[in-house]
Design a protein around this motif. Structure first.
Motif, PDB file in Angstrom:
ATOM      1  N   SER A 255      13.378  -7.738  26.693  1.00 18.90           N
ATOM      2  CA  SER A 255      13.884  -8.972  27.109  1.00 18.90           C
ATOM      3  C   SER A 255      14.603  -9.606  25.944  1.00 18.90           C
TER       4      SER A 255
ATOM      5  N   LEU B  16      16.047  -8.512  23.313  1.00 23.93           N
ATOM      6  CA  LEU B  16      17.301  -7.503  23.149  1.00 23.93           C
ATOM      7  C   LEU B  16      18.571  -7.744  24.229  1.00 23.93           C
ATOM      8  N   LEU B  17      18.000  -7.925  25.615  1.00 30.94           N
ATOM      9  CA  LEU B  17      18.915  -7.878  26.653  1.00 30.94           C
ATOM     10  C   LEU B  17      19.182  -9.428  26.987  1.00 30.94           C
TER      11      LEU B  17
ATOM     12  N   GLU C 292      17.780 -12.578  25.543  1.00 24.61           N
ATOM     13  CA  GLU C 292      17.985 -13.710  24.562  1.00 24.61           C
ATOM     14  C   GLU C 292      18.856 -13.649  23.232  1.00 24.61           C
ATOM     15  N   ARG C 293      18.943 -12.451  22.757  1.00 21.93           N
ATOM     16  CA  ARG C 293      19.869 -11.980  21.851  1.00 21.93           C
ATOM     17  C   ARG C 293      19.690 -13.028  20.634  1.00 21.93           C
TER      18      ARG C 293
ATOM     19  N   ARG D 216      20.413 -14.407  16.824  1.00 21.60           N
ATOM     20  CA  ARG D 216      21.092 -13.672  15.899  1.00 21.60           C
ATOM     21  C   ARG D 216      20.299 -13.330  14.719  1.00 21.60           C
TER      22      ARG D 216
ATOM     23  N   ASP E  34      18.465 -10.428  15.269  1.00 16.68           N
ATOM     24  CA  ASP E  34      17.073 -10.017  15.683  1.00 16.68           C
ATOM     25  C   ASP E  34      17.135  -8.722  16.644  1.00 16.68           C
ATOM     26  N   SER E  35      18.420  -8.372  16.769  1.00 19.32           N
ATOM     27  CA  SER E  35      18.602  -7.184  17.479  1.00 19.32           C
ATOM     28  C   SER E  35      18.359  -5.648  16.987  1.00 19.32           C
TER      29      SER E  35
ATOM     30  N   ARG F  66      14.543  -4.574  17.242  1.00 18.52           N
ATOM     31  CA  ARG F  66      14.328  -4.388  18.662  1.00 18.52           C
ATOM     32  C   ARG F  66      14.838  -3.048  19.028  1.00 18.52           C
ATOM     33  N   LEU F  67      16.088  -2.881  18.765  1.00 17.33           N
ATOM     34  CA  LEU F  67      16.767  -1.599  19.278  1.00 17.33           C
ATOM     35  C   LEU F  67      16.248  -0.272  18.670  1.00 17.33           C
TER      36      LEU F  67
END
Length: 151
Positions: free
Chosen positions: A38, A40-41, A43-44, A46, A48-49, A52-53
């Motif tokens: 969630s 990643l999809l 909140e996004r 800055r 922080d992706s 997660r990915l």
């Protein structure tokens, strides 16, 4: 009892625990899959992706690497003598079930990996209640499906 399956489960559990400790130790993050997804999809935040990915790709690619190396996925095959076998309700039911689990993790502020693995390890009372709720509902669902509805 199949010793190979037991060792496989033990190794999988150790790897899950190590990944949770590594994520907490290196980034100070909880290894809760629903929160990671969630974040990643939806909140996004800055910057922080990437982690997660990478975490989610590692989660999905593990079984693929096992297959490429000639290993087996164990009890997820659709052979009738396997422990789990093929999904009984088909893909549509699986999608609905997945969406319901997603809603449940939102309501429960986490999933089995976040509460059951990481929360219990931190002695979180909230995670204990959540994990007992997950397990109780799962047991009730199996009982209803197998014994009351004859599934």
């Amino acid at each position: 009892m199949d010793i190979g399956a037991s060792l496989s489960g033990l190794l999988g559990g150790i790897l899950i625990g190590l990944s949770a400790v590594w994520l907490m130790g290196s980034l100070g993050r909880i290894s809760g899959v629903s929160g990671i997804l969630s974040g990643l999809l939806l909140e996004r935040p800055r910057g922080d992706s990437a982690w997660r990915l990478a975490f989610l790709l590692g989660l999905v690619s593990g079984p693929m690497v096992l297959i490429l190396l000639g290993g087996e996925l164990g009890n997820v095959a659709d052979a009738p003598d396997e422990v789990i076998g093929a999904p009984a309700g088909g893909v549509g039911l699986m999608v609905i079930a997945g969406l319901l689990v997603g809603v449940g993790t939102g309501i429960g502020s986490g999933c089995t990996s976040g509460h059951g693995v990481c929360g219990l390890a931190r002695l979180s009372p909230r995670s204990l209640v959540a994990t007992l709720t997950f397990l109780g509902v799962a047991m009730a669902t199996v009982f209803i499906m197998r014994h009351l509805l004859g599934g």
